[in-house]
Design a protein around this motif. Structure first.
Motif, mmCIF file in Angstrom:
data_model
loop_
_atom_site.group_PDB
_atom_site.id
_atom_site.type_symbol
_atom_site.label_atom_id
_atom_site.label_comp_id
_atom_site.label_asym_id
_atom_site.label_seq_id
_atom_site.Cartn_x
_atom_site.Cartn_y
_atom_site.Cartn_z
ATOM 1 N N LEU A 123 0.830 -1.196 0.000
ATOM 2 C CA LEU A 123 0.000 0.000 0.000
ATOM 3 C C LEU A 123 0.866 1.248 0.000
ATOM 4 O O LEU A 123 1.928 1.288 0.624
ATOM 5 C CB LEU A 123 -0.908 0.016 1.232
ATOM 6 N N GLY A 124 0.400 2.286 -0.673
ATOM 7 C CA GLY A 124 1.086 3.569 -0.662
ATOM 8 C C GLY A 124 0.643 4.408 0.528
ATOM 9 O O GLY A 124 0.049 3.906 1.488
ATOM 10 N N THR A 125 0.914 5.708 0.466
ATOM 11 C CA THR A 125 0.495 6.611 1.534
ATOM 12 C C THR A 125 -1.015 6.843 1.454
ATOM 13 O O THR A 125 -1.552 7.143 0.391
ATOM 14 C CB THR A 125 1.230 7.952 1.422
ATOM 15 N N LEU A 126 -1.688 6.682 2.586
ATOM 16 C CA LEU A 126 -3.146 6.797 2.642
ATOM 17 C C LEU A 126 -3.542 8.038 3.439
ATOM 18 O O LEU A 126 -2.838 8.433 4.380
ATOM 19 C CB LEU A 126 -3.752 5.559 3.305
ATOM 20 N N ASN A 127 -4.643 8.635 3.074
ATOM 21 C CA ASN A 127 -5.186 9.745 3.850
ATOM 22 C C ASN A 127 -6.028 9.211 4.999
ATOM 23 O O ASN A 127 -6.690 8.174 4.886
ATOM 24 C CB ASN A 127 -6.040 10.661 2.970
ATOM 25 N N ARG A 128 -5.985 9.945 6.115
ATOM 26 C CA ARG A 128 -6.799 9.585 7.273
ATOM 27 C C ARG A 128 -7.520 10.836 7.751
ATOM 28 O O ARG A 128 -6.898 11.900 7.900
ATOM 29 C CB ARG A 128 -5.930 9.013 8.389
ATOM 30 N N ASN A 155 -11.024 4.587 -0.125
ATOM 31 C CA ASN A 155 -11.683 4.801 -1.409
ATOM 32 C C ASN A 155 -10.734 5.360 -2.465
ATOM 33 O O ASN A 155 -11.092 5.409 -3.642
ATOM 34 C CB ASN A 155 -12.874 5.750 -1.242
ATOM 35 N N HIS A 156 -9.550 5.789 -2.024
ATOM 36 C CA HIS A 156 -8.576 6.363 -2.954
ATOM 37 C C HIS A 156 -7.203 5.832 -2.561
ATOM 38 O O HIS A 156 -6.451 6.482 -1.830
ATOM 39 C CB HIS A 156 -8.594 7.893 -2.898
ATOM 40 N N VAL A 157 -6.888 4.637 -3.031
ATOM 41 C CA VAL A 157 -5.688 3.922 -2.590
ATOM 42 C C VAL A 157 -4.742 3.702 -3.767
ATOM 43 O O VAL A 157 -5.158 3.228 -4.830
ATOM 44 C CB VAL A 157 -6.058 2.558 -1.962
ATOM 45 N N LEU A 158 -3.474 4.046 -3.559
ATOM 46 C CA LEU A 158 -2.424 3.694 -4.505
ATOM 47 C C LEU A 158 -1.702 2.469 -3.968
ATOM 48 O O LEU A 158 -1.466 2.359 -2.761
ATOM 49 C CB LEU A 158 -1.433 4.843 -4.682
ATOM 50 N N CYS A 159 -1.365 1.549 -4.846
ATOM 51 C CA CYS A 159 -0.663 0.346 -4.410
ATOM 52 C C CYS A 159 0.353 -0.084 -5.466
ATOM 53 O O CYS A 159 0.207 0.227 -6.653
ATOM 54 C CB CYS A 159 -1.635 -0.797 -4.112
ATOM 55 N N THR A 160 1.372 -0.779 -5.011
ATOM 56 C CA THR A 160 2.406 -1.319 -5.894
ATOM 57 C C THR A 160 2.303 -2.835 -5.888
ATOM 58 O O THR A 160 2.287 -3.460 -4.828
ATOM 59 C CB THR A 160 3.811 -0.890 -5.434
ATOM 60 N N ILE A 161 2.224 -3.424 -7.092
ATOM 61 C CA ILE A 161 2.053 -4.869 -7.222
ATOM 62 C C ILE A 161 3.210 -5.450 -8.022
ATOM 63 O O ILE A 161 3.558 -4.932 -9.093
ATOM 64 C CB ILE A 161 0.724 -5.207 -7.937
ATOM 65 N N ASN A 162 3.816 -6.488 -7.496
ATOM 66 C CA ASN A 162 4.837 -7.247 -8.231
ATOM 67 C C ASN A 162 4.277 -8.631 -8.554
ATOM 68 O O ASN A 162 3.522 -9.210 -7.759
ATOM 69 C CB ASN A 162 6.121 -7.377 -7.411
ATOM 70 N N THR A 163 4.666 -9.147 -9.723
ATOM 71 C CA THR A 163 4.146 -10.433 -10.167
ATOM 72 C C THR A 163 5.269 -11.382 -10.552
ATOM 73 O O THR A 163 6.389 -10.961 -10.833
ATOM 74 C CB THR A 163 3.210 -10.258 -11.382
ATOM 75 N N LYS A 164 4.932 -12.665 -10.578
ATOM 76 C CA LYS A 164 5.876 -13.691 -11.002
ATOM 77 C C LYS A 164 5.877 -13.790 -12.526
ATOM 78 O O LYS A 164 4.828 -13.734 -13.165
ATOM 79 C CB LYS A 164 5.474 -15.041 -10.394
ATOM 80 N N GLU A 182 -4.973 -4.099 11.264
ATOM 81 C CA GLU A 182 -5.981 -3.175 10.758
ATOM 82 C C GLU A 182 -5.422 -1.765 10.580
ATOM 83 O O GLU A 182 -4.640 -1.283 11.402
ATOM 84 C CB GLU A 182 -7.177 -3.133 11.706
ATOM 85 N N LEU A 183 -5.851 -1.119 9.506
ATOM 86 C CA LEU A 183 -5.529 0.293 9.304
ATOM 87 C C LEU A 183 -6.253 1.123 10.358
ATOM 88 O O LEU A 183 -7.321 0.742 10.846
ATOM 89 C CB LEU A 183 -5.963 0.728 7.908
ATOM 90 N N PRO A 184 -5.686 2.283 10.736
ATOM 91 C CA PRO A 184 -6.328 3.090 11.780
ATOM 92 C C PRO A 184 -7.727 3.549 11.382
ATOM 93 O O PRO A 184 -8.032 3.729 10.195
ATOM 94 C CB PRO A 184 -5.377 4.292 11.927
ATOM 95 N N VAL A 185 -8.577 3.731 12.372
ATOM 96 C CA VAL A 185 -9.920 4.210 12.119
ATOM 97 C C VAL A 185 -9.845 5.546 11.390
ATOM 98 O O VAL A 185 -8.984 6.383 11.677
ATOM 99 C CB VAL A 185 -10.705 4.353 13.442
ATOM 100 N N GLY A 186 -10.719 5.734 10.425
ATOM 101 C CA GLY A 186 -10.733 6.971 9.660
ATOM 102 C C GLY A 186 -9.881 6.948 8.415
ATOM 103 O O GLY A 186 -9.849 7.935 7.664
ATOM 104 N N THR A 187 -9.177 5.833 8.147
ATOM 105 C CA THR A 187 -8.349 5.739 6.946
ATOM 106 C C THR A 187 -9.229 5.703 5.701
ATOM 107 O O THR A 187 -10.210 4.952 5.644
ATOM 108 C CB THR A 187 -7.457 4.488 6.997
ATOM 109 N N ASP A 188 -8.889 6.526 4.710
ATOM 110 C CA ASP A 188 -9.644 6.579 3.460
ATOM 111 C C ASP A 188 -9.185 5.434 2.556
ATOM 112 O O ASP A 188 -8.060 5.439 2.045
ATOM 113 C CB ASP A 188 -9.403 7.928 2.777
ATOM 114 N N VAL A 190 -1.291 8.065 6.559
ATOM 115 C CA VAL A 190 -0.905 6.758 7.087
ATOM 116 C C VAL A 190 0.082 6.130 6.112
ATOM 117 O O VAL A 190 -0.161 6.113 4.899
ATOM 118 C CB VAL A 190 -2.134 5.833 7.242
ATOM 119 N N THR A 191 1.203 5.630 6.621
ATOM 120 C CA THR A 191 2.179 4.947 5.780
ATOM 121 C C THR A 191 1.693 3.528 5.515
ATOM 122 O O THR A 191 1.778 2.647 6.373
ATOM 123 C CB THR A 191 3.561 4.912 6.453
ATOM 124 N N GLY A 192 1.185 3.313 4.309
ATOM 125 C CA GLY A 192 0.598 2.020 3.990
ATOM 126 C C GLY A 192 1.570 0.858 4.079
ATOM 127 O O GLY A 192 1.183 -0.263 4.431
#
Length: 397
Positions: free
Chosen positions: A62-67, A115-124, A107-113, A86-88
């Motif tokens: 997970l990337g940086t999330l808004n709370r 709905n707008h999440v950036l993530c990094t995915i690695n695959t085989k 669990e992510l902290p209460v109030g973490t958004d 929040v540091t994802g």
């Protein structure tokens, strides 16, 4: 090459049968054929095409999330929304390949958004990833620069590079519903008689702690003690040191940590009754290695079990660096590590990855160049500095 292209056409034809997938399928086919053509050009001399039909998601970060935290003014009664981040990456995602699910156990902290999440995915094997719509079967290509809504579990589809198949993973983000729970430190006392120590360790005795001399014991479970002998073998004693037996290892002795540089921690192993999880960490014997050696043992209290080495992996970006004066503690289902850099690191996967953590950061009023850490039988966290400060961790609402 002709056989491979035939397989691609068959795979693409299947996808084209769904009208909602035509555009997506055409792009996928073009991507796969392009990759195959490039491979063919690179191997023109012997006409060998290297493709893979195995596919998997190997890392999901997970990337940086808004709370957003709602507060009410005690003076005016007006509601205020405070935005923080929040540091994802501090909330590692568990990948269950058997059940094809990905989730965060912490669990992510209460109030973490979410709905707008950036993530990094690695695959085989360079598998290609797409995301299924929340309202239909349509797919769109994954991009690490596009935010994703996790208001409900999302299906990520990974396609093998040879076009022969795909695999679905269901990804969900867990957010805490508890409000107002925080961690802090309380200075219990400053004692000059506890100041000026070197090469000591902090030991829990029941619900108290004491400063003790370092000895040859490198780890302990509830029924055994472990040491690294002068010939470099890991040994155990179940009779208070009267007799010692060589411990079975799953790897070479050369990967054992240096005696005299180790720290360990033990806690009940939840999946099995009367069983301990023992973690042993220490400096490597090889000077060129820059990360700590980590071993673990699932230890039945009646005896048995084998030590397993957790090897250095270039794909793991969160290794524990080489540190002097290392202490470990088990607190709130988390392994904490504190060393000579006086920076707290947390492992929520039993010693595989170690993340910098602000939640358990050292108190600002702490003084001293060396700090010891432990936890007692009541699960409380303790710090002792070489200036004689004794701190205790606590949670409050």
């Amino acid at each position: 090459m002709s056989v491979f292209c035939g397989n691609v056409r068959k795979f693409a034809a299947k996808l084209f049968k769904q009208d909602s997938m035509k555009r997506f399928s055409a792009r996928l086919c073009a991507l796969i054929v392009g990759a195959a053509t490039l491979a063919s050009c690179l191997n023109d001399k012997d006409d060998v095409v290297l493709t893979y039909n195995d596919m998997a998601i190997t890392d999901f970060t997970l990337g940086t999330l808004n709370r957003y935290i709602h507060t009410t003014s005690t003076k005016t009664g007006n509601d205020t929304i405070i935005k923080t981040t929040v540091t994802g990456a501090s909330y590692p995602m568990t990948i269950d390949h058997l059940n094809k699910v990905i989730y965060n156990s912490l669990e992510l902290p209460v109030g973490t958004d979410i709905n707008h999440v950036l993530c990094t995915i690695n695959t085989k094997n360079a598998g290609v990833v797409a995301i299924q719509s929340m309202t239909s079967d349509s797919l769109k290509w994954y991009s690490k620069t596009d935010s994703i809504s996790f208001a409900q579990p999302r299906v990520f589809k990974i396609f093998s590079v040879d076009g022969s198949g795909s695999r679905d993973y269901t990804v969900r983000l867990n957010v805490s519903s508890e409000t107002g729970v925080t961690f802090g430190w309380r200075l219990m006392k400053t004692d000059d008689s506890l100041a000026g120590w070197t090469d000591k360790r902090l030991v829990a005795l029941g619900d108290t702690v004491m400063l003790a001399d370092c000895d040859s014991i490198v780890a302990a479970s509830s029924t055994a003690r472990y040491t690294i002998s002068t010939d470099g073998q890991l040994k155990s004693s179940r009779d208070g040191g009267a007799t010692w037996q060589v411990e079975p290892l799953d790897d070479e002795q050369a990967f054992l940590p240096l005696a005299g540089t180790t720290a360990s921690v033990c806690w009940p192993y939840a999946p099995a009754d009367n069983t301990d999880y023992v973690l042993l960490v220490g400096r490597p014997q090889q000077n060129e290695v820059t990360t700590m050696r980590v071993w673990r043992k699932i230890a039945p209290q009646e005896g048995g079990g084998q030590w397993v080495y957790m090897p250095f992996d270039d794909s793991n970006r969160y290794q524990l660096p080489v540190l002097d004066h290392l202490s470990l503690a088990y607190f709130d289902s988390t392994v904490l590590a504190l060393g000579s850099d006086l920076v707290m690191r947390a492992s929520r996967d039993q010693g595989i990855s170690w993340h910098l953590t602000g939640t358990y950061a050292l108190p600002k009023a702490l003084t001293g160049a060396q700090v010891l850490m432990t936890n007692d039988t009541q699960g409380r966290l303790w710090l002792l500095t070489n200036t004689g400060q004794l701190w205790r961790g606590y949670t409050s609402e």
